[in-house]
Write an enzyme that holds these catalytic residues in place. Structure first.
Site, PDB file in Angstrom:
ATOM      1  N   ASP A 133       0.809  -1.222   0.000  1.00  0.00           N
ATOM      2  CA  ASP A 133       0.000   0.000   0.000  1.00  0.00           C
ATOM      3  C   ASP A 133       0.842   1.272   0.000  1.00  0.00           C
ATOM      4  O   ASP A 133       0.772   2.093   0.917  1.00  0.00           O
ATOM      5  CB  ASP A 133      -0.937   0.002   1.212  1.00  0.00           C
TER       6      ASP A 133
ATOM      7  N   GLU B 265     -13.240  -0.654  -6.471  1.00  0.00           N
ATOM      8  CA  GLU B 265     -13.120  -1.592  -5.357  1.00  0.00           C
ATOM      9  C   GLU B 265     -12.658  -0.874  -4.093  1.00  0.00           C
ATOM     10  O   GLU B 265     -13.307  -0.940  -3.065  1.00  0.00           O
ATOM     11  CB  GLU B 265     -12.123  -2.704  -5.704  1.00  0.00           C
TER      12      GLU B 265
END
Length: 465
Positions: free
Chosen positions: A39, A213
């Site tokens: 991330d 998403e």
């Protein structure tokens, strides 16, 4: 010590180089090899790129994440490990899930927005921490969640007029207008309509008709707003939409990074630095890697003339180096393009050091500008055992040997001393490998190193530059 990760990382260079690119130089993607990272949230500040990451624990079979880490670079090739300036314990009200966050500077401070599990509700919430430096330490800014609606993946845009927006969401997409203090907001969170025109069409899932998403990354370029996001789990690809304002309306523009890379999730961040554009993402490329043991990587790209983003594929090469590295100033040992076998830890002298070094481990430093040559090498070392040797090699871990420093025991892993050894044959711009040799077990710790240029030996006049 993490033996499982050590085992796989000691072989990763061989696997990536000999299997994927048999005639190529050592791969430099993913950018971190000492732990699993995920991330990425890049930030450009004062001539450096900082990337803030999550940390997948070794052997995870879920998103087992307890802290965040920071890395930075001035050349897009050699990354400095700044350790972990924030963890779940930073937030007394949180008990799990140190997931994907984002850092933005304002008012001379740095604000880190992260999703964590709220102990009181058992659901995900967005917290905010603050620091006076991009490398922390960070502290909880408000002592409670900033927003709390069970969703994740915060991202902040500060518009040209100074208005800051916080975006987040999975399965929905939200924004709220932050106040200038960056720790409160005006009005209520607003849900962004997820239309197929705005976010593409997903088939076979009536509850999620669009491709969105999670992981929004919103930024502005040449008057156009971009929302880069993870699309259609699982596995995810990276797509994007654009809009004329920070609040829409959004128009879907297509895919950027197709499904690839051994992880069923992906998470992107884009920055411009030193005249180039860079796309950060994660994959499962390290041995032992996968959907819960991910690694951050980066690619350089060029926008199309109309502002659209081209297709970007994952590589093991990574972006080209920007400039060179100066070996004649102190360089932190935890700055490298590739690290094999070693780990990093907090140093008793401040910052981080490289440790857990065993025979055959090495650190690669890319694009080292030796110029007319170096006469000696000095390293800051410690050893609780009988020490070992630091070999200085060019081009590869078994390349030309230009010097070697013997390191004796110092009586402790944080009992530091400096050693110096002569150097011969280090000229031009070369990749430097610090290769460690010795007996069994851990050999030594390394805090920093520095070369002396030829002509600056003790007793001679310094060379003018």
């Amino acid at each position: 010590m993490r033996p499982a990760l050590r085992t796989v990382l000691c072989t990763v260079g061989l696997l990536l180089t000999t299997v994927l690119f048999p005639s190529a130089a050592r791969a430099d993607n993913p950018i971190v090899q000492t732990i699993y990272t995920a991330d990425p949230a890049p930030l450009v500040h004062n001539g450096r790129v900082y990337v803030y990451t999550g940390h997948d624990e070794d052997g995870s079979t879920y998103f087992t994440m307890r802290d965040w880490h920071v890395y930075s670079t001035s050349d897009m090739a050699n990354w400095t490990d700044h350790g972990s300036p924030m963890s779940l314990s930073t937030f007394a009200w949180a008990d799990a899930n140190a997931w994907a966050g984002h850092v933005t500077p304002r008012n001379g401070r740095f604000y880190w927005y992260v999703p964590v599990r709220d102990r009181a509700t058992g659901s995900m919430a967005i917290g905010v921490a603050v620091a006076d430096s991009p490398t922390g330490p960070f502290r909880d800014a408000i002592g409670r969640p900033l927003v709390n609606n069970g969703e994740i993946d915060p991202n902040v845009l500060i518009d040209d007029n100074g208005q800051a927006y916080l975006y987040w969401g999975n399965p929905r997409l939200w924004y709220v207008r932050l106040n200038t203090d960056m720790t409160s907001y005006s009005g209520s969170p607003t849900q962004i309509p997820l239309t197929t025109a705005g976010y593409g069409t997903r088939t076979g899932n009536a509850s999620r008709p669009t491709l969105f998403e999670e992981a929004p990354w919103v930024f502005k370029r040449n008057g156009l707003y971009y929302n880069v996001f993870a699309a259609e789990c699982c596995s995810e690809f990276i797509a994007y939409s654009t809009a004329p304002s920070a609040t829409g309306p959004w128009t879907y523009r297509g895919a950027i990074m197709p499904r690839q890379g051994g992880s069923f999730t992906n998470h992107a961040g884009i920055v411009d630095f030193n005249g180039g554009s860079y796309f950060f993402y994660h994959n499962g490329a390290l041995p032992g890697g996968g959907g819960f043991t991910r690694s951050v990587a980066v690619e350089k790209f060029t926008y199309n003339a109309d502002g659209t983003i081209p297709t970007i594929n994952m590589t093991t090469a990574g972006p080209p180096q920007v400039g060179t590295l100066n070996p004649f100033v102190r360089q932190e040992a935890e700055t490298s393009a590739w690290a094999s076998g070693v780990e990093t830890e907090a140093s008793g002298e401040g910052g981080m050091n490289v440790g857990f070094i065993e025979n055959g481990d090495y650190i690669k430093v890319k694009g080292v500008a030796f110029g007319n040559g170096a006469s000696s090498f000095t390293a800051r070392v410690a050893s609780a055992t009988s020490g070992g040797r630091i070999e200085l090699r060019l081009g590869s871990a078994t390349g030309t040997l230009v010097g070697a420093c013997a390191v004796a025991g110092t009586g402790g892993w944080q009992n530091w001393t400096s050693v110096t050894c002569p150097v011969s044959g280090a000229t031009g711009t070369r990749d430097l490998y610090l290769r460690f040799t010795g007996g069994s077990g851990y050999l030594l710790n390394l805090n920093w190193w520095q070369f002396t240029p030829s002509g600056n030996e003790p007793g001679t006049a310094p060379t003018r530059t």
